[in-house]
Design an enzyme around this catalytic site. Sequence first.
Site, short mmCIF file in Angstrom:
data_model
loop_
_atom_site.label_atom_id
_atom_site.label_comp_id
_atom_site.label_asym_id
_atom_site.label_seq_id
_atom_site.Cartn_x
_atom_site.Cartn_y
_atom_site.Cartn_z
N ARG A 249 0.42 -13.31 -3.84
CA ARG A 249 -1.03 -13.40 -3.68
C ARG A 249 -1.37 -14.74 -3.04
O ARG A 249 -0.80 -15.78 -3.41
CB ARG A 249 -1.75 -13.27 -5.03
CG ARG A 249 -1.80 -11.86 -5.59
CD ARG A 249 -2.65 -10.94 -4.73
NE ARG A 249 -2.83 -9.60 -5.28
CZ ARG A 249 -2.04 -8.57 -5.04
NH1 ARG A 249 -0.97 -8.73 -4.26
NH2 ARG A 249 -2.30 -7.39 -5.57
N GLU A 278 -8.81 -13.03 2.44
CA GLU A 278 -8.34 -11.89 3.23
C GLU A 278 -9.51 -10.98 3.60
O GLU A 278 -10.30 -10.62 2.72
CB GLU A 278 -7.28 -11.10 2.45
CG GLU A 278 -6.00 -11.90 2.21
CD GLU A 278 -4.91 -11.09 1.53
OE1 GLU A 278 -5.15 -9.92 1.19
OE2 GLU A 278 -3.82 -11.62 1.33
N HIS A 297 -0.90 -8.71 4.93
CA HIS A 297 -0.77 -8.15 3.58
C HIS A 297 -0.34 -6.68 3.69
O HIS A 297 -0.88 -5.81 3.02
CB HIS A 297 -2.08 -8.27 2.80
CG HIS A 297 -1.89 -8.22 1.31
ND1 HIS A 297 -2.77 -8.76 0.42
CD2 HIS A 297 -0.89 -7.68 0.54
CE1 HIS A 297 -2.35 -8.58 -0.82
NE2 HIS A 297 -1.21 -7.91 -0.78
#
Length: 352
Positions: A249, A278, A297
């Site tokens: 993360r 993000e 991601h």
Amino acid sequence: MRPKMGDSFRVALSSGFRTPDGDMTFPSFDLSPLNDSEGVELRFLNPGSPLPADDLEDVDALILLSEEFTSDSIPSSGRLCVVARFGVGYDTVDVGACTASDIAICIAPDGVRRPVAVSILTLMLALAGRLMVKDRLTRQGPEGFNARSLHMGIGLEGRVLGSVGVGNIGAEMYRMAAPLGMKFIAHDPFARTALASELSVDLVDLDTVFTQSDVIAINCPLTPDTHHLVDADRLSQMKSSAFLINTARGPIIDQAALTDALQNNRIAGAGLDVFEVEPPDADDPILKLDNVIVTPHALCWTDQCFGGIGASDVASVLDIRAGQLPVGLLNREVAERPGFQRKLAAYAASQV
């Protein structure tokens, strides 16, 4: 509220699982075990984050993609019994509120273990071999091709692979890296010493991971304790020749501090599949650097990964349907709550 005998078992899915045309966004996510189960009713939610409680009032199970599930998402009916996250991260879910409301939270560690470990090794090999630099050189034609000797990679045999965390994914990373001949160290206050010994991983303190490693992988969850765990002070401990990899993360790393370290070559490079915000802004300075490899991601996103995650979530939902503890249960304390036990008993009775 407990489900009534004869009621359908209602499963809601995040809107993102379906395209505007009504097709499945991820075809490898196989819903047929739910569709083929008698008495199970599927529905897709409308877009929204956090999820509104009104959409979940008569729902038994939720398969959650990327939306937030907060205390305000919990329906007043008391019927919702399980939130199955499509992945292993649960920072978008209010765990405490779910537990207090007799709602199980499930994750899918079996589905992501190998794909994320592969992603870490992909980034490590690409950084060590200077893959992205050499790709750009080749595209420049003869001039770039002739500059290849200026961009030497590093061999990994005998180098130190360190990890912050040696759980599900961290352990798989070490299993897969074993043939590379590296030395393994890790810091994890919750590590199983027998597993670490089996993997030939030396358990050390956090300072040692950062001072001794040639490659550091972040393999811990995002919690209040791990937010900005990797800050300017930690980065200053790293070797100038070392690489930092994060597929966990983004906010575990202070991205501004990392950007500064990369800009000033205080570390050799980084591989990032996750970011503090993000998606990152197109003008984010970290995206302009040659010594960082970035992916959105999604580096582990493969048909096998999503098929495995989906299968884990479906299995957890069907376990609840059968009145059993789900395989991917995260908040295990919910199993001791009388309200949750009554829900399971009602589901078990409905199968008779």
